[in-house]
Design an enzyme around this catalytic site. Structure first.
Site, mmCIF file in Angstrom:
data_model
loop_
_atom_site.group_PDB
_atom_site.id
_atom_site.type_symbol
_atom_site.label_atom_id
_atom_site.label_comp_id
_atom_site.label_asym_id
_atom_site.label_seq_id
_atom_site.Cartn_x
_atom_site.Cartn_y
_atom_site.Cartn_z
ATOM 1 N N HIS A 68 0.813 -1.227 0.000
ATOM 2 C CA HIS A 68 0.000 0.000 0.000
ATOM 3 C C HIS A 68 0.843 1.271 0.000
ATOM 4 O O HIS A 68 0.340 2.352 0.284
ATOM 5 C CB HIS A 68 -0.942 0.003 1.206
ATOM 6 C CG HIS A 68 -1.905 -1.144 1.216
ATOM 7 N ND1 HIS A 68 -2.814 -1.362 0.192
ATOM 8 C CD2 HIS A 68 -2.096 -2.151 2.100
ATOM 9 C CE1 HIS A 68 -3.518 -2.445 0.466
ATOM 10 N NE2 HIS A 68 -3.104 -2.945 1.611
ATOM 11 N N HIS A 178 -0.638 -9.339 9.044
ATOM 12 C CA HIS A 178 -1.205 -8.722 10.251
ATOM 13 C C HIS A 178 -1.450 -9.755 11.361
ATOM 14 O O HIS A 178 -2.053 -9.424 12.374
ATOM 15 C CB HIS A 178 -2.508 -7.962 9.960
ATOM 16 C CG HIS A 178 -2.336 -6.783 9.055
ATOM 17 N ND1 HIS A 178 -3.254 -5.760 8.971
ATOM 18 C CD2 HIS A 178 -1.337 -6.434 8.204
ATOM 19 C CE1 HIS A 178 -2.845 -4.857 8.098
ATOM 20 N NE2 HIS A 178 -1.684 -5.249 7.603
#
Ligand code: FE2
Ligand code: FE2
Length: 266
Positions: A68, A178
């Site tokens: 990102h 994550h």
């Protein structure tokens, strides 16, 4: 020397907890350097100049990114101008940002930091293996402590990067899923390794996003916004602490630092 590496910082809840956690950790763990992956820091995707400054002020000495990286265009000038933030080194050479950073830790040691993207279940990029070789060849010779953030989806890719760079860098630390993994270890060549550091983000979530929004996207097959799960009552803080022998630049130990914080006023 002691380096804290923080997994993907997700949105406002993640940033708030980074602020709250770092000063105490620096003091109690006698940290020489704090590195964080901040690819999800702005509303769950990307990073802005204001957030970059906020994280640095909170005590983050170097920032790595991931898939990102370019989500927020405003960050381009920071990627070009600042020396302690890196884009993934296996993006095309024309892309904005630097492939590696050298930051000076509190003990005076200069530390090379870079990040790489995995290729399995991710957008096509150059070989992370060859990019790692290029960065290691480019880094100044006197920068002997080197830390790599391998931002990848596949656990097998992560393990292979650990083995590929074992003995050539002080740490290979995974991000992107994550989800923290329980395999922090020092590899035979002296490289600290963990498949995924985890995240700093809402605990009641799907990898940081609102559960219902993710569910809707998958149930309907339609594009929906995935907001950061800001109503989660707690935020998880996942990081690893790497202790490095300054004489040999080999890792002595790596251990997980995982906490859960209550969010005030929610
Ligand atoms: Fe992420
Ligand atoms: Fe990612």
């Amino acid at each position: 020397m002691r380096i804290l590496f923080i997994g993907d910082v997700v949105g406002k809840p993640g940033r708030e907890i980074v602020h709250r956690a770092i000063p105490g950790l620096v003091r109690d763990e006698r940290l020489d350097l704090v590195v964080a992956n901040a690819e999800n820091a702005a509303g769950g995707s990307g990073i802005t100049p204001a957030i970059y400054r906020e994280l640095v002020k909170a005590g983050v000495d170097a920032i790595t990114l991931g898939d990102h990286v370019y989500r927020r265009r405003e960050i381009y000038s920071v990627l070009e101008g600042e020396t302690n933030i890196v884009k993934p080194a296996n993006l095309p050479p024309e892309s904005v940002g630097r492939n590696w950073a050298v930051v000076t830790a509190r003990n005076g040691e200069r530390v090379g930091v870079f990040c790489l993207l995995g290729r399995l279940f991710m957008k096509p990029v150059d070989s992370p293996w060859h990019a790692a070789d290029r960065v290691l060849a480019e880094l100044p010779g006197d920068v002997r402590v080197r830390l790599v953030d391998f931002h990848a989806e596949a656990t097998s890719d992560m393990q292979l990067m650990g083995r590929y760079l074992d003995g050539r860098v002080s740490a290979v630390l995974g991000t992107h899923t994550h989800v923290p993994t329980a395999d922090a270890q020092v590899l035979p060549g002296g490289t600290a390794y963990v498949t995924d550091a985890g995240m700093v983000g809402p605990a009641e979530s799907i990898i940081g996003n609102e559960i219902d929004a993710v569910l809707q996207r998958f149930l309907t097959g339609m594009p929906t916004r995935l907001p950061v799960a800001e109503r989660s009552p707690t935020v998880q803080f996942n990081a690893v602490l790497v202790d490095i022998d300054e004489a040999t630049r080999r890792a002595r130990s790596i251990c997980r630092i995982d906490r859960e914080y209550e969010i005030d006023g929610v």
